[in-house]
Design a protein around this motif. Sequence first.
Motif, PDB file in Angstrom:
ATOM      1  N   GLU A  23      -5.199  12.905   3.616  1.00 38.38           N
ATOM      2  CA  GLU A  23      -6.562  12.734   2.806  1.00 38.38           C
ATOM      3  C   GLU A  23      -6.677  11.423   2.521  1.00 38.38           C
ATOM      4  OE1 GLU A  23      -4.084  15.253   2.088  1.00 38.38           O
ATOM      5  OE2 GLU A  23      -5.444  16.719   3.131  1.00 38.38           O
ATOM      6  N   LYS A  24      -5.623  10.741   1.735  1.00 37.09           N
ATOM      7  CA  LYS A  24      -5.789   9.384   1.247  1.00 37.09           C
ATOM      8  C   LYS A  24      -5.838   8.457   2.520  1.00 37.09           C
ATOM      9  CE  LYS A  24      -3.113   5.748  -1.146  1.00 37.09           C
ATOM     10  NZ  LYS A  24      -2.010   5.092  -1.689  1.00 37.09           N
ATOM     11  N   PHE A  25      -5.147   8.891   3.259  1.00 35.15           N
ATOM     12  CA  PHE A  25      -4.973   7.908   4.778  1.00 35.15           C
ATOM     13  C   PHE A  25      -6.339   7.869   5.349  1.00 35.15           C
ATOM     14  CE2 PHE A  25      -3.849   6.414   8.901  1.00 35.15           C
ATOM     15  CZ  PHE A  25      -2.996   5.454   8.717  1.00 35.15           C
ATOM     16  N   GLN A  26      -7.090   8.945   5.321  1.00 30.19           N
ATOM     17  CA  GLN A  26      -8.562   8.901   6.001  1.00 30.19           C
ATOM     18  C   GLN A  26      -9.240   7.875   5.190  1.00 30.19           C
ATOM     19  OE1 GLN A  26      -9.536  13.183   5.781  1.00 30.19           O
ATOM     20  NE2 GLN A  26      -8.789  13.508   8.040  1.00 30.19           N
ATOM     21  N   LYS A  27      -9.109   7.904   3.756  1.00 27.20           N
ATOM     22  CA  LYS A  27     -10.061   7.026   3.229  1.00 27.20           C
ATOM     23  C   LYS A  27      -9.503   6.645   1.780  1.00 27.20           C
ATOM     24  CE  LYS A  27     -14.929   6.456   1.278  1.00 27.20           C
ATOM     25  NZ  LYS A  27     -16.128   7.168   1.345  1.00 27.20           N
ATOM     26  N   TYR A  28      -8.925   5.517   1.661  1.00 25.65           N
ATOM     27  CA  TYR A  28      -8.186   5.094   0.307  1.00 25.65           C
ATOM     28  C   TYR A  28      -9.469   4.267  -0.243  1.00 25.65           C
ATOM     29  CZ  TYR A  28      -7.456   1.295   4.193  1.00 25.65           C
ATOM     30  OH  TYR A  28      -7.376   0.656   4.901  1.00 25.65           O
ATOM     31  N   SER A  29      -9.123   4.130  -1.706  1.00 28.92           N
ATOM     32  CA  SER A  29      -9.905   3.493  -2.548  1.00 28.92           C
ATOM     33  C   SER A  29      -9.709   1.963  -2.698  1.00 28.92           C
ATOM     34  CB  SER A  29      -9.876   4.011  -3.987  1.00 28.92           C
ATOM     35  OG  SER A  29      -8.533   3.609  -4.503  1.00 28.92           O
ATOM     36  N   GLU A  30     -10.963   1.476  -3.286  1.00 30.82           N
ATOM     37  CA  GLU A  30     -10.580  -0.095  -3.512  1.00 30.82           C
ATOM     38  C   GLU A  30      -9.494  -0.409  -4.464  1.00 30.82           C
ATOM     39  OE1 GLU A  30     -15.231  -1.331  -3.416  1.00 30.82           O
ATOM     40  OE2 GLU A  30     -14.048  -2.358  -4.926  1.00 30.82           O
ATOM     41  N   GLU A  31      -9.559   0.366  -5.310  1.00 29.37           N
ATOM     42  CA  GLU A  31      -8.102   0.354  -6.192  1.00 29.37           C
ATOM     43  C   GLU A  31      -7.022   0.354  -5.671  1.00 29.37           C
ATOM     44  OE1 GLU A  31     -10.739   2.600  -6.908  1.00 29.37           O
ATOM     45  OE2 GLU A  31     -11.553   1.199  -8.244  1.00 29.37           O
ATOM     46  N   PHE A  77      -3.029   7.281  13.933  1.00 25.71           N
ATOM     47  CA  PHE A  77      -2.751   6.162  12.975  1.00 25.71           C
ATOM     48  C   PHE A  77      -1.689   6.668  11.973  1.00 25.71           C
ATOM     49  CE2 PHE A  77      -5.909   2.563  13.149  1.00 25.71           C
ATOM     50  CZ  PHE A  77      -5.858   2.297  14.385  1.00 25.71           C
ATOM     51  N   HIS A  78      -2.156   8.030  11.576  1.00 24.67           N
ATOM     52  CA  HIS A  78      -1.309   8.277  10.495  1.00 24.67           C
ATOM     53  C   HIS A  78       0.196   8.725  10.829  1.00 24.67           C
ATOM     54  CE1 HIS A  78      -0.435  11.663   7.351  1.00 24.67           C
ATOM     55  NE2 HIS A  78      -0.498  10.517   6.559  1.00 24.67           N
ATOM     56  N   ALA A  79       0.310   9.047  12.311  1.00 21.81           N
ATOM     57  CA  ALA A  79       1.691   9.139  12.994  1.00 21.81           C
ATOM     58  C   ALA A  79       2.339   7.992  12.905  1.00 21.81           C
ATOM     59  CB  ALA A  79       1.601   9.838  14.207  1.00 21.81           C
ATOM     60  N   TYR A  80       1.773   6.844  13.068  1.00 17.54           N
ATOM     61  CA  TYR A  80       2.478   5.627  12.983  1.00 17.54           C
ATOM     62  C   TYR A  80       2.933   5.074  11.711  1.00 17.54           C
ATOM     63  CZ  TYR A  80       1.323   3.623  17.850  1.00 17.54           C
ATOM     64  OH  TYR A  80       1.381   3.588  19.241  1.00 17.54           O
ATOM     65  N   GLN A  81       2.160   5.819  10.585  1.00 13.16           N
ATOM     66  CA  GLN A  81       2.646   5.524   9.280  1.00 13.16           C
ATOM     67  C   GLN A  81       4.039   5.995   8.837  1.00 13.16           C
ATOM     68  OE1 GLN A  81       0.793   6.984   5.450  1.00 13.16           O
ATOM     69  NE2 GLN A  81       0.298   4.987   5.115  1.00 13.16           N
ATOM     70  N   SER A  82       4.343   7.239   9.628  1.00 12.09           N
ATOM     71  CA  SER A  82       5.535   7.804   9.413  1.00 12.09           C
ATOM     72  C   SER A  82       6.641   6.939   9.905  1.00 12.09           C
ATOM     73  CB  SER A  82       5.403   9.253  10.099  1.00 12.09           C
ATOM     74  OG  SER A  82       5.681   8.985  11.356  1.00 12.09           O
ATOM     75  N   LEU A  83       6.465   6.092  10.613  1.00 12.34           N
ATOM     76  CA  LEU A  83       7.637   5.097  11.157  1.00 12.34           C
ATOM     77  C   LEU A  83       7.879   4.032   9.724  1.00 12.34           C
ATOM     78  CD1 LEU A  83       6.064   4.039  14.616  1.00 12.34           C
ATOM     79  CD2 LEU A  83       7.785   5.930  14.165  1.00 12.34           C
ATOM     80  N   ALA A  84       7.136   4.125   8.690  1.00 15.06           N
ATOM     81  CA  ALA A  84       7.609   3.238   7.458  1.00 15.06           C
ATOM     82  C   ALA A  84       8.689   4.025   6.693  1.00 15.06           C
ATOM     83  CB  ALA A  84       6.522   2.918   6.872  1.00 15.06           C
ATOM     84  N   PRO A  85       9.127   3.315   5.814  1.00 14.47           N
ATOM     85  CA  PRO A  85       9.974   3.975   4.700  1.00 14.47           C
ATOM     86  C   PRO A  85       9.414   5.176   4.063  1.00 14.47           C
ATOM     87  CG  PRO A  85      10.077   1.519   4.523  1.00 14.47           C
ATOM     88  CD  PRO A  85       9.053   1.957   5.386  1.00 14.47           C
TER      89      PRO A  85
END
Lengths: 350, 231
Positions: free
Chosen positions: A57-65, A41-49
Amino acid sequence: MYEHDGEQYFVMDSHIHFWDASPENWVKGQENYAKGWIECFHAYQSLAPPETHWPIEKFQKYSEEDFVKDVFEEGHVDIGVFQSTYLKEWYSDGFNTAEVNARLADKHPGKLITNGRWDPREGEAGIKQLEEDAERYGLKGVKLYTAEWRDGSRGWKLTDPEAVPFLERCQALGITNVHVHKGPTIWPLDKDAFDVSDVDHVATDFPELNFIVEHVGLPRIEDFCFMATQEPNVYAGLSVVLGGLMHSRPRFFAKVMGELLFWVGEDKMLFGSDYGIWEPKWQVEGLVEWNYPDETFSDFPAFTTESKKKILGLNAARLYGVDVPQEYRLPDEAGTPAAREDAELVEGRT
Amino acid sequence: MTDRERVLDALGTVYDPELDEPITSLEFVSSCDVTAGGDVSVRLRLPTPQCAPNFAYLMVADARTAVRRLPGVGGVTVVLEDHYTGDEINAAVGRGEGFSEAFPGETEGELDTLRSLFHRKALVARQSGLCEALLAAGATPEEVTARRVADLPDEPDARRCLELREHLGIPHHDGAPAFVLPDGEPIAAADLRRWLRMARLVRTSLEVNGGICRSLLAVRYGIPDPEEVAA
């Protein structure tokens, strides 16, 4: 709501997640799968700007904020639909369960819709769970992930006889929106795991249900498009098309959008960001600014302000019974017919 | 030509069945070593650890077959790396076994049907590009569909079409129609525009999948992401 060039767009993001793929949640002995899944999934994110990329680390678990900021405050999203994905063989508490999603939804009344799930391999117990979930979460939709592993099985099909009672129960309970995601592994392994023909069958058998094919059936866009022209209750979920192509492969993106507008039509295409793979902000803004790059695309249907309003929110609002404020609505609901007669030629192609 | 170049050439005849592109140009060959004694060791890599096991198996098995066919080659080892079913696939291919033996109880048969399905898609996609080029050059639909195999240009798409027809058992002698439906029947002039509308979508689908695969492979292995190639 997103405003651009004097036009106001009601934004309904039909595909968002709030997941926990942190190492603490990996099932013992299944760490490789849990880790491989989220890294993919994280590799897919790299297709974004680049400015929207996250550390793993953030990608594994992001916060409610993070979620509130990315989706509502900066992402222009008026209403988001949680597509629950369990994957409990790999993640102890599940990857992204309805329970966790609903807890977050409760904190933001009217802004988040929680979709449930079912799995025909769970039999009677699964039906009972679906009924309980329907009542607890007020389900209007489910997300089905046909490649989910369970007790040695590597997936299932909508045409499995065991799926029929679940579809019947959805129809009876008013869970009208069935989001289908094809994944890479399914039994038997010698067949094409991404084949969407099972959706074709159940769409005919269950005309009161809407089947939203997530990621437009990628990597089988052609099978999806041919099927969608035949079935009035089949819709295109645009997540991955936008996130995966709009920035990184703009000409492919234009071709895919052109084909979807031609075969499926602007009335049956739904915006989905697939957050947290991709943030909605750049996708919403990019889609509103988007048009075909040059005249070589002139035989595709036009992409108008009306198309954008439908795709970004009005179509999903219709499916989910959301009352869109008057100022965001279109004067009338003129539609674009899909190219049914063209698909007929295709029927004998395999 | 060195032994290593000969092996790489042979690997260039192995196609990703789903994308209809050689595994070499897709950069799926991560290493290729030939010893002085002629033993060959090839390692393959894929864009994600979850790429479909059936296509993965075909590429590993086809690579082994292509290299073993070379004259003077000693032992041949082809290994798929970083894949969730790598162990099963590598063991079965190494023993010369079929897909069903790699995954006992998880298949209903071998992969011939799957492979044919994707050969047909690839043929549709490749023919569409050739037809569009002819129409763009001013040919009428009647002229396009009247073409014979002997009239096809000597270029990669046309050559690949003939290979695919060979695989599919569709006649491809000089006098056979240049453009055919999957059952080998010629495309009718009156149907050409509608057929192209469908065929172009198949081509876009293959191109887009190839684009996504390249991007993911580039990210996974830290190699440069090639420029977008779209007609």
